[in-house]
Scaffold this motif. Structure first.
Motif, PDB file in Angstrom:
ATOM      1  N   PHE A  69       0.863  -1.183   0.000  1.00 19.48           N
ATOM      2  CA  PHE A  69       0.000   0.000   0.000  1.00 19.48           C
ATOM      3  C   PHE A  69       0.898   1.232   0.000  1.00 19.48           C
ATOM      4  O   PHE A  69       1.681   1.435   0.933  1.00 19.48           O
ATOM      5  N   GLN A  71       1.872   4.932   0.573  1.00 22.29           N
ATOM      6  CA  GLN A  71       1.442   5.918   1.559  1.00 22.29           C
ATOM      7  C   GLN A  71       1.868   7.310   1.123  1.00 22.29           C
ATOM      8  O   GLN A  71       2.939   7.491   0.524  1.00 22.29           O
ATOM      9  N   ASP A  84       0.494  10.418   8.087  1.00 26.72           N
ATOM     10  CA  ASP A  84       0.020   9.666   6.932  1.00 26.72           C
ATOM     11  C   ASP A  84      -1.324  10.239   6.490  1.00 26.72           C
ATOM     12  O   ASP A  84      -2.273  10.252   7.274  1.00 26.72           O
ATOM     13  N   VAL A  86      -2.758   9.424   3.389  1.00 24.29           N
ATOM     14  CA  VAL A  86      -3.220   8.750   2.177  1.00 24.29           C
ATOM     15  C   VAL A  86      -4.686   8.365   2.255  1.00 24.29           C
ATOM     16  O   VAL A  86      -5.357   8.220   1.236  1.00 24.29           O
ATOM     17  N   SER A  87      -5.199   8.206   3.479  1.00 22.64           N
ATOM     18  CA  SER A  87      -6.611   7.824   3.583  1.00 22.64           C
ATOM     19  C   SER A  87      -7.513   8.898   2.985  1.00 22.64           C
ATOM     20  O   SER A  87      -8.627   8.613   2.568  1.00 22.64           O
ATOM     21  N   ALA A  92      -7.855   2.661  -2.946  1.00 22.33           N
ATOM     22  CA  ALA A  92      -6.774   1.729  -2.624  1.00 22.33           C
ATOM     23  C   ALA A  92      -5.528   2.087  -3.418  1.00 22.33           C
ATOM     24  O   ALA A  92      -5.600   2.364  -4.608  1.00 22.33           O
ATOM     25  N   THR A  93      -4.390   2.057  -2.738  1.00 21.39           N
ATOM     26  CA  THR A  93      -3.150   2.531  -3.361  1.00 21.39           C
ATOM     27  C   THR A  93      -2.185   1.396  -3.677  1.00 21.39           C
ATOM     28  O   THR A  93      -0.973   1.596  -3.700  1.00 21.39           O
ATOM     29  N   VAL A 381       1.542   3.035  10.567  1.00 21.68           N
ATOM     30  CA  VAL A 381       0.425   3.234   9.646  1.00 21.68           C
ATOM     31  C   VAL A 381      -0.538   2.052   9.763  1.00 21.68           C
ATOM     32  O   VAL A 381      -0.108   0.897   9.720  1.00 21.68           O
ATOM     33  N   GLY A 382      -1.802   2.339   9.900  1.00 21.70           N
ATOM     34  CA  GLY A 382      -2.792   1.274  10.037  1.00 21.70           C
ATOM     35  C   GLY A 382      -3.142   0.662   8.701  1.00 21.70           C
ATOM     36  O   GLY A 382      -4.126   1.035   8.081  1.00 21.70           O
ATOM     37  N   SER A 387      -7.583  -6.036   2.477  1.00 15.96           N
ATOM     38  CA  SER A 387      -8.744  -5.211   2.140  1.00 15.96           C
ATOM     39  C   SER A 387      -8.934  -5.073   0.639  1.00 15.96           C
ATOM     40  O   SER A 387     -10.024  -4.752   0.177  1.00 15.96           O
TER      41      SER A 387
ATOM     42  N   ASP B 493     -18.868   2.137  -5.406  1.00 14.90           N
ATOM     43  CA  ASP B 493     -17.753   3.086  -5.350  1.00 14.90           C
ATOM     44  C   ASP B 493     -17.073   3.071  -6.718  1.00 14.90           C
ATOM     45  O   ASP B 493     -16.550   2.036  -7.124  1.00 14.90           O
ATOM     46  N   CYS B 496     -13.501   1.734  -6.697  1.00 14.73           N
ATOM     47  CA  CYS B 496     -13.285   0.491  -5.954  1.00 14.73           C
ATOM     48  C   CYS B 496     -12.422  -0.458  -6.775  1.00 14.73           C
ATOM     49  O   CYS B 496     -12.551  -0.521  -7.999  1.00 14.73           O
ATOM     50  N   ASN B 529     -18.716   6.860  -2.697  1.00 18.24           N
ATOM     51  CA  ASN B 529     -17.392   7.347  -2.309  1.00 18.24           C
ATOM     52  C   ASN B 529     -17.486   8.836  -1.991  1.00 18.24           C
ATOM     53  O   ASN B 529     -17.926   9.626  -2.825  1.00 18.24           O
ATOM     54  N   LEU B 531     -15.388  11.144  -1.869  1.00 18.38           N
ATOM     55  CA  LEU B 531     -14.532  12.079  -2.600  1.00 18.38           C
ATOM     56  C   LEU B 531     -14.811  12.054  -4.097  1.00 18.38           C
ATOM     57  O   LEU B 531     -14.915  13.090  -4.741  1.00 18.38           O
ATOM     58  N   TYR B 532     -14.945  10.873  -4.654  1.00 16.53           N
ATOM     59  CA  TYR B 532     -15.067  10.749  -6.107  1.00 16.53           C
ATOM     60  C   TYR B 532     -16.533  10.787  -6.519  1.00 16.53           C
ATOM     61  O   TYR B 532     -17.115   9.786  -6.919  1.00 16.53           O
ATOM     62  N   ARG B 576     -14.166   5.973   5.505  1.00 16.39           N
ATOM     63  CA  ARG B 576     -12.836   6.108   4.919  1.00 16.39           C
ATOM     64  C   ARG B 576     -11.882   5.362   5.820  1.00 16.39           C
ATOM     65  O   ARG B 576     -11.826   5.620   7.016  1.00 16.39           O
ATOM     66  N   THR B 577     -11.131   4.464   5.234  1.00 17.37           N
ATOM     67  CA  THR B 577     -10.249   3.635   6.041  1.00 17.37           C
ATOM     68  C   THR B 577      -8.824   4.160   5.995  1.00 17.37           C
ATOM     69  O   THR B 577      -8.531   5.127   5.307  1.00 17.37           O
ATOM     70  N   THR B 578      -7.950   3.500   6.711  1.00 13.01           N
ATOM     71  CA  THR B 578      -6.578   3.994   6.845  1.00 13.01           C
ATOM     72  C   THR B 578      -5.629   3.268   5.920  1.00 13.01           C
ATOM     73  O   THR B 578      -5.980   2.269   5.293  1.00 13.01           O
ATOM     74  N   GLY B 579      -4.432   3.814   5.861  1.00 11.00           N
ATOM     75  CA  GLY B 579      -3.320   3.087   5.270  1.00 11.00           C
ATOM     76  C   GLY B 579      -3.398   2.807   3.787  1.00 11.00           C
ATOM     77  O   GLY B 579      -2.719   1.910   3.295  1.00 11.00           O
ATOM     78  N   GLY B 580      -4.227   3.540   3.034  1.00  8.97           N
ATOM     79  CA  GLY B 580      -4.251   3.313   1.598  1.00  8.97           C
ATOM     80  C   GLY B 580      -5.252   2.272   1.169  1.00  8.97           C
ATOM     81  O   GLY B 580      -5.164   1.745   0.059  1.00  8.97           O
ATOM     82  N   ALA B 581      -6.210   1.947   2.030  1.00 16.28           N
ATOM     83  CA  ALA B 581      -7.251   0.987   1.656  1.00 16.28           C
ATOM     84  C   ALA B 581      -8.425   1.729   1.020  1.00 16.28           C
ATOM     85  O   ALA B 581      -8.534   2.948   1.094  1.00 16.28           O
ATOM     86  N   MET B 582      -9.315   0.957   0.417  1.00 16.30           N
ATOM     87  CA  MET B 582     -10.484   1.545  -0.229  1.00 16.30           C
ATOM     88  C   MET B 582     -11.441   2.094   0.832  1.00 16.30           C
ATOM     89  O   MET B 582     -11.358   1.758   2.000  1.00 16.30           O
ATOM     90  N   VAL B 583     -12.379   2.898   0.350  1.00 15.32           N
ATOM     91  CA  VAL B 583     -13.498   3.291   1.201  1.00 15.32           C
ATOM     92  C   VAL B 583     -14.315   2.029   1.486  1.00 15.32           C
ATOM     93  O   VAL B 583     -14.597   1.250   0.580  1.00 15.32           O
TER      94      VAL B 583
END
Lengths: 389, 632
Positions: A69, A71, A84, A86-87, A92-93, A381-382, A387, B493, B496, B529, B531-532, B576-583
């Motif tokens: 992921f 960030q 961080d 990025v959320s 998804a990144t 970072v969580g 996911s 989304d 997604c 979503n 934002l989008y 909205r989740t953390t760490g670069g995950a999807m909504v």
């Protein structure tokens, strides 16, 4: 045009570069062989805005695509802690993160497609990244971005070496501007014969620029769009020593000039050259810094107002950190900690290396004496593993 | 390809058990009917036997053998050949065992992904494509397929056991050929003969092909079993096979001569025999079995050359002995083969039926049964010049099968019972085969697959919350404006990377399944979503999922507060989740009737998103829409 000193240095440097074994490359290549770079669109990097310092780094389980992921980290100007953000991007990144400065204190970010998402969302922020606005999405995977405030440029992957896209405003759609093929047929591109588009930028006057890997040996592919006509504006190199080609790894307007990072490949190996444009299109080039066999560019970015850094990883896994300053000479900083992902330089030139292990980013600051790195902080970072599956 | 559910998913296991019970009741019913029929026929026979002599067909006296019996006695009835009898009973029992094994709880889900697909993993693409057809059918109809396999094999086993001679018996052989070929192609990927690493120790060329050979032998006419020629040919063929396997085992460069090989990371790894034994040791089984396997794996790794030498010598010697066609060498070879293949069965094949998804005792046992049957056919049949043995039929006991023609009532209780039992057994086979054939013809998966992931749709009646939003083309859309149409409302989304594209494809599939009824249905997705929300993202998503070609597709968006109100009204949680995950958001679909009432709420979580789950969910959603259309 190279200075005589620069040209002589290049000749001498080319003779000293040892033979290089085939270097694995995940992305940009030229027709004559593979370079030392990973995909430029998937390089960790950092940049400085008026509000603070940004960095994009991959974290998580780096061995798997859906476990990685990217960030977006931010440290406010004058601050010491990284956060961080990025959320806030809301996507998804796993597919990578490409960032570019947008105006004096803004940031433009594009998220690479991954899994079942096949286009790149684009968003922009100003200040500390608390609020974002979306830009039109980009088809395909983005490998480079540049923003001039009134417009933006992007490189997206496409068969045939990449596609250059442009937009004339934040709410406008992206439209195609050029491809490697169309540039090869242009006035300025004929001498280069681009096989891959690698970077985009605006020059200090706002002219769109694109960097490329050239099929023709010894030609630096930096092209400018001057009212619909593409002209070659890059430095000239002496042919012969770099028979296997030149790739442009970075291109950036800095302090009223253009700063570029070039990767040169020849029968004796590979090297990196820092370049800066001067008045009337004249370029100054650094002496090439030699790359070892199998060395891989992990990160590259600005080092202060007019400098550049390159983070290399050797086949044995050791890191090398090289910095080129305003005078273009290369120097090595102390060896950074293992798993260093990128380096962030503050406005005063203070350097922070960001090392990543799983979901923890540890930043190390360079001691005043410049001889070693001191652990300055850590950010947990969580990451939500699984996911994206 | 998987069905998308877990191996022991309670929904699927319960449905499988229920199917077996229901079909078992049908079998019981069939047996009851046939038992009644047998009783009626028996009573009729007894009455006729008690009637005056002139009233009887054939002029038989009371209590004496029927005329057909006498005729058969005069003609000289022949017993069933020993070799045929052995094969028939051995493979009848094997099919019966295989049918019982097919009833294990994990079969509906794991058969496709842990047995069928791995079997073809190393085979060429065309084999994988062919096997893929079977995998698709199984994963689309897991419960029906697993139940069918149970009844087909149980019925086939019983048919072989209860029908010793005549047309019923030969029919059993033909059914054995047919089903054995189906298993060999689709279940065993041609026994792995097109994959590298072929070895008889590992079950090559597939246990099912031995079942096919046995079926072919049983299906032969009686005259083929006269003399020793069939036995000689059967043993000769198997001998040639063993010889070829021995040569293959000895072939240099295949890795069997060394106990160790080069691993993936460049280090030492067990050779093929040790590796197989070590792998089988990992199958869930009693400790003493896995210990034996590990010990043998270690032994094979340490003494690879010696182990393979023994294998090669055993195969070549046995093969040559069987090829000779002479009883004495064949007897010795059979004894040796029994020891060898029993050791292989225990130490390498690991009995074949352990681990929860074992479908049969693997190849060693049926191969041994074929060898033994061939030996019996060679030795028990009369030699050249010897008269065939004749057996006088016992009076009143009914004629032997070989002369069972004409008046069925005159043929005695044994024949009647066996006939009815054969009918029952064939009925059981059809009980398995027919529903599966019908299910296979459908391109859609059974709803049970989606129910295992999402549960069953909930029937509801409440007013659908209203909305005033804008679609992907910029047109204003409201719930009120859509009155008169049946709606499928869901929340997607546009950026997604996993669930939403899968749900979008399920909605497309639902639209196709609805056919003409789709003209009365609107598929409505609402952006989820935060934002989008811009329309270009809806357009990009529609293009990505080919939804822009659906005339009844609407992807709606609006301002942040507008959208948030709609999410809340429909009970959709967005985070909205953390760490670069999807909504993260709730995956629900609502079927709204033409009057604006929500009639069905479905969990739209796509799970693994396999073709089976997608097809199944589309079927489930289409059913809910059709019911709503029908009641509007």
């Amino acid at each position: 045009m190279c200075s005589v000193v620069g040209l002589a240095t290049l000749v001498a440097g080319g003779l000293l570069v040892p033979p290089a074994a085939a270097v694995p490359s995940a992305g940009t290549t030229n027709a004559a062989g593979q370079g030392a770079t990973s995909d430029p669109g998937r390089l960790a990097t950092s940049l400085q805005t008026a509000a603070g310092t940004w960095a994009s780094v991959p974290m998580g389980h780096l061995g798997t695509r859906l476990g990685t992921f990217w960030q977006l980290l931010y440290r406010p100007r004058g601050g010491r802690r990284w956060t961080d953000v990025v959320s806030a991007l809301g996507v998804a990144t796993n597919g990578g993160l490409v960032i570019a400065g947008s105006g004096p204190d803004g940031l433009l970010a594009a998220v690479g497609p991954s899994n079942l998402l096949r286009f790149s969302p684009v968003a922009a922020t100003t200040g500390d990244g608390r609020s974002w606005s979306v830009r039109a999405p980009l088809a395909g995977a983005v490998s480079a971005l540049a923003d001039a405030g009134t417009g933006a440029l992007a490189l997206s992957d496409a068969a045939g070496g990449g596609r250059l896209l442009a937009t004339s405003g934040p709410t406008k759609r992206w439209h195609p501007l050029a491809t490697a093929g169309s540039l090869a047929r242009s006035v300025g591109g004929r001498s280069c014969q681009p096989v891959a588009l690698t970077v985009v930028a605006y020059d200090p006057s706002g002219t769109p620029l694109v960097g490329a890997a050239c099929r023709r040996p010894g030609v630096v592919g930096i092209l400018a769009d001057e009212g619909g006509t593409w002209r070659s504006v890059g430095p000239s190199l002496a042919a012969g020593q770099w028979a296997e080609g030149v790739s442009v790894l970075r291109l950036q307007a800095a302090g009223g000039t253009l700063v570029a990072l070039l990767e040169l490949r020849g029968p004796l190996g590979s090297g990196l050259v820092a370049a800066r444009s001067g008045p009337h299109g004249a370029w100054r080039l650094s002496a090439p810094t030699r790359l070892g066999a199998g060395d891989r560019v992990v990160s590259a970015g600005p080092a202060g107002p007019e400098g550049q850094f390159v983070l290399l990883r050797t086949p044995a896994g050791a890191e090398r950190l090289l910095v080129s300053g305003p005078r273009l000479s290369w120097s090595s900083l102390p060896r950074p900690p293992p798993t260093t992902a990128t380096v962030a330089f503050g406005p005063s030139g203070a350097a922070d290396v960001l090392a990543v292990s799983g979901s923890v980013m540890t930043n190390w600051a360079l001691q005043p004496a410049g001889t070693r790195w001191r652990r300055a902080g850590a950010l947990h970072v969580g990451i939500l593993y699984g996911s994206s599956a | 390809m998987q069905s998308g559910a877990g191996a022991y998913d309670p929904t699927i296991v319960a449905a499988f058990k229920a199917a077996l019970v229901h079909q078992g009741l049908v079998v019981v019913g069939l047996l009851v009917v046939l038992a009644v029929a047998w009783r009626v026929l028996r009573l009729a026979e007894v009455r006729r036997a008690a009637a005056p002599a002139s009233a009887q067909v054939g002029g038989q006296g009371s209590g004496s053998a029927p005329a057909a019996t006498a005729a058969a006695a005069a003609a000289g009835a022949l017993p069933e050949p020993a070799g045929r009898r052995f094969l028939r009973i051995a493979f009848g029992l094997l099919w019966l065992l295989d049918g019982v094994l097919q009833g294990q709880a994990a079969m509906p889900v794991d058969m496709a992904q842990k047995v069928i697909q791995p079997a073809a993993a190393s085979s060429p693409a065309w084999v994988q494509h062919l096997v893929g057809v079977g995998v698709t059918i199984w994963s689309f109809h897991p419960v029906q397929a697993a139940a069918s396999a149970v009844w087909i094999q149980v019925g086939l086993g019983v048919l072989l056991l209860v029908a010793p001679r005549g047309r019923w018996s030969r029919l059993a052989g033909v059914v054995g050929i047919s089903w054995g070929l189906v298993v060999w192609v689709f279940g065993e990927a041609f026994g792995g003969i097109f994959a590298p690493g072929l070895s008889v120790l590992f079950g090559a060329p597939g246990a099912a092909i031995f079942y096919v050979l046995a079926g072919a032998a049983v299906a032969l006419p009686d005259r083929a079993w006269q003399g020793r020629r069939l036995g000689r040919r059967l043993l000769g063929g198997l001998g040639a096979f063993l010889l070829a396997m021995g040569v293959l085992q000895a072939w240099p460069g295949r890795g069997f001569w060394t106990g160790t090989g080069v691993g993936v990371a460049g280090g030492a790894a067990p050779g093929p025999i040790g590796a197989m034994a070590a792998q089988m040791a990992g199958v869930p089984q009693p400790q003493f079995l896995s210990s034996s396997l590990r010990a043998f794996a270690a032994f094979a790794q340490a003494h690879g050359f010696a182990v393979n030498l023994v294998v090669v010598v055993a195969l070549v010697a046995a093969g040559a002995a069987f090829l000779s066609g002479r009883p004495r060498p064949a007897r010795l070879a059979l004894a040796g083969a029994a020891v060898f293949f029993l050791a292989d069965w225990i130490l390498v094949e690991d009995l074949g039926f352990l681990g929860g998804v074992g479908t049969d005792p693997n190849g060693a046992i049926p191969l041994l049964a074929l060898l033994a049957g061939g030996y019996k056919a060679l030795t028990a049949a009369p030699g050249p010049g010897e008269p065939p043995a004749r057996v006088e039929p016992a009076p009143g006991r009914g004629v032997r099968w070989s002369a069972a023609h004409g008046d069925v009532l005159a043929l005695g209780p044994t024949y009647l019972l066996r006939s009815l039992a054969a009918v029952a057994a064939l009925g059981v086979v059809l009980l398995g085969a027919v529903p599966m054939a019908v299910a296979s013809a459908s391109p859609n998966a059974d709803p049970i697959v989606a129910q295992a992931v999402d549960g069953t749709p909930a029937a509801t009646t409440f007013p659908a919350p209203g909305f005033h939003l804008v679609d992907q083309a910029g047109h204003a859309v409201s719930l009120t404006g859509l009155r008169g149409k049946t709606l499928v409302v869901t929340f997607l989304d546009p950026v997604c990377t996993s669930d939403c594209p899968l749900i979008a494809q399920e909605l497309r599939r639902t639209d196709v399944l609805l056919g003409r009824a789709a003209a009365r249905v609107e598929l409505v997705a609402i952006d989820v979503n935060p934002l989008y929300e811009a329309r270009p993202y809806l357009v990009a998503f529609d293009r990505q999922e080919r939804l822009d070609r659906l005339p009844n597709w609407r992807f709606l968006t609006g301002g942040s507060s507008q959208l948030a109100r709609v999410w809340n009204a429909y009970g959709i949680e967005v985070e909205r989740t953390t760490g670069g995950a999807m909504v993260a958001h709730t995956d629900l679909a609502f079927v709204v009737d033409a009057r604006g009432q929500v009639r069905w709420t479905l969990d739209a979580t796509p799970g693994a998103g396999t073709p089976a789950t997608q097809s199944s969910f589309a079927v489930t959603l289409a059913d809910a829409v059709r019911q709503t259309l029908g009641s509007s």
